[in-house]
Write an enzyme that holds these catalytic residues in place. Structure first.
Site: not given
Ligand code: UFG
Length: 318
Positions: A21, A60, A62-63, A103, A127, A173, A267-268
């Site tokens: 938890f 299980a 960290r992500s 992932t 990660y 997210h 990193g996006d």
């Molecule tokens: N985004 C926004 N505003 C926010 C949050 C997110 O514009 O407040 C954008 C992000 O920049 C991204 C998209 O929305 O372009 C989705 O973002 P999320 O954080 O929801 O998801 P991610 O694609 O970043 O992450 C997902 C999984 C991770 C995994 C990753 C793999 O949640 O665990 O894909 O690349 F590592």
């Protein structure tokens, strides 16, 4: 993990959940599941000795990508070291059947979309690197020690299943954050960048419904073969931009959802879309709820029923 547990119980399996938890929610533990509370590597030996376990679904981890960059040690310990303990304990107790939550982050910035399982793995953060290391670990245990394993490489998991949905202490997210705006808990959503090479300039992701994701775990568990480690992508094959997701939430909730442009998040990647044809062809996986309106509808039903409890996680940080 909780949705997989619920679906396994519905299918008649006995489920034992191990959770410390640190990020999980007690509310999400199905009442029919056995619960072993504790850190995985400390309780796995005893759990396998006493609970008549014949298969493991290993979720299980960290992500958080950002946290993994600033505190990589947390990721190598919690993800890699703990998984090694798990594999060794499974081996010691002759438990061979494993499904692992991998992932899309194992691929890094893709050369081409949709991403096939044969694409190069070049994670851009610790990660993704930690999950890739575990995938390698599992492959070697499958060929040397007869593990029967499947890694499922999740793309953007979303939606909810009844009373189980996204309710984290630290939310990063997109969909749950936009729904917090609809609920009135947040003023606006920030759009991280509108200058990507995509149709509307905002980043494109492949959203998969958590209930469909759970189905894939069951198919994998039922078809794992000793000595084999299969890797499958799990997504819809469709991409939606940040703007499209915001529009869908406006339509579903009737809330105007104020949005503001912010710089890109480090990193996006611009576009992440999965090819899931391998799991569809080999295991007959056919997603039933993986379309954006259904995903947002189910996530919204969960979030609005949560109401004031939306921020009830004991470690919640706004
Ligand atoms: N985004 C926004 N505003 C926010 C949050 C997110 O514009 O407040 C954008 C992000 O920049 C991204 C998209 O929305 O372009 C989705 O973002 P999320 O954080 O929801 O998801 P991610 O694609 O970043 O992450 C997902 C999984 C991770 C995994 C990753 C793999 O949640 O665990 O894909 O690349 F590592």
């Amino acid at each position: 993990g909780s949705v997989c547990s619920a679906v396994l119980i519905e299918a008649g399996h006995n489920v034992t959940i191990i959770d410390d938890f640190s990020t999980g929610n007690r509310d999400a533990v199905p009442s029919a599941a056995h619960l072993v509370e504790g850190e995985l590597s400390q309780v796995i030996e005893e759990t396998l000795s006493t609970h008549n376990i014949n298969a493991v679904v290993h979720c299980a981890a960290r992500s958080l990508v950002g946290e993994s960059v600033s505190h990589p040690e947390l990721y190598w310990h919690a993800n890699v070291v703990t998984s090694l303990h798990l594999l060794d304990a499974m081996r010691a107790h002759d438990v061979r059947n494993l499904v692992f939550s991998s992932t899309a982050a194992t691929y890094g910035e893709p050369d081409a979309v949709p991403i096939l399982e044969s694409a190069a793995t070049a994670p851009t953060n610790p990660y993704g690197a930690s999950k890739l290391a575990i995938d390698h670990m599992i492959s070697s245990y499958a060929s040397a020690h007869g593990l029967a394993a499947t890694s499922l490489r999740y793309f953007n998991v979303a939606g909810a299943y009844g009373t189980i949905g996204e309710n984290r202490a630290v939310e990063t997210h997109l969909i749950p954050l936009i729904l917090q705006v609809a609920l009135g808990h947040r003023e606006k959503i920030m759009i991280f960048g509108d200058d990507y090479a995509t149709a509307d300039g905002t980043a494109v992701r492949d959203y998969i419904h958590v209930r469909d994701l759970a189905e894939a775990h069951i198919l994998a568990l039922e078809s794992n073969k000793v000595g084999s480690h299969r890797i499958y992508n799990l997504g819809s094959g469709d991409g939606y931009s940040v703007q499209q997701v915001i529009s869908q939430v406006r339509e579903t909730t009737g809330h105007p959802i104020p949005a503001e442009l912010a710089p890109r998040r480090e990193g996006d990647p611009a576009t992440l879309i999965a090819s899931s044809s391998k799991i569809s062809h080999e295991l007959g996986w056919t997603p039933q709820r993986t379309d954006l309106p259904t995903i947002v509808h189910d996530a919204w039903e969960f979030t609005r029923n949560l109401g004031p409890a939306a921020h009830s996680h004991p470690n919640y940080r706004p």
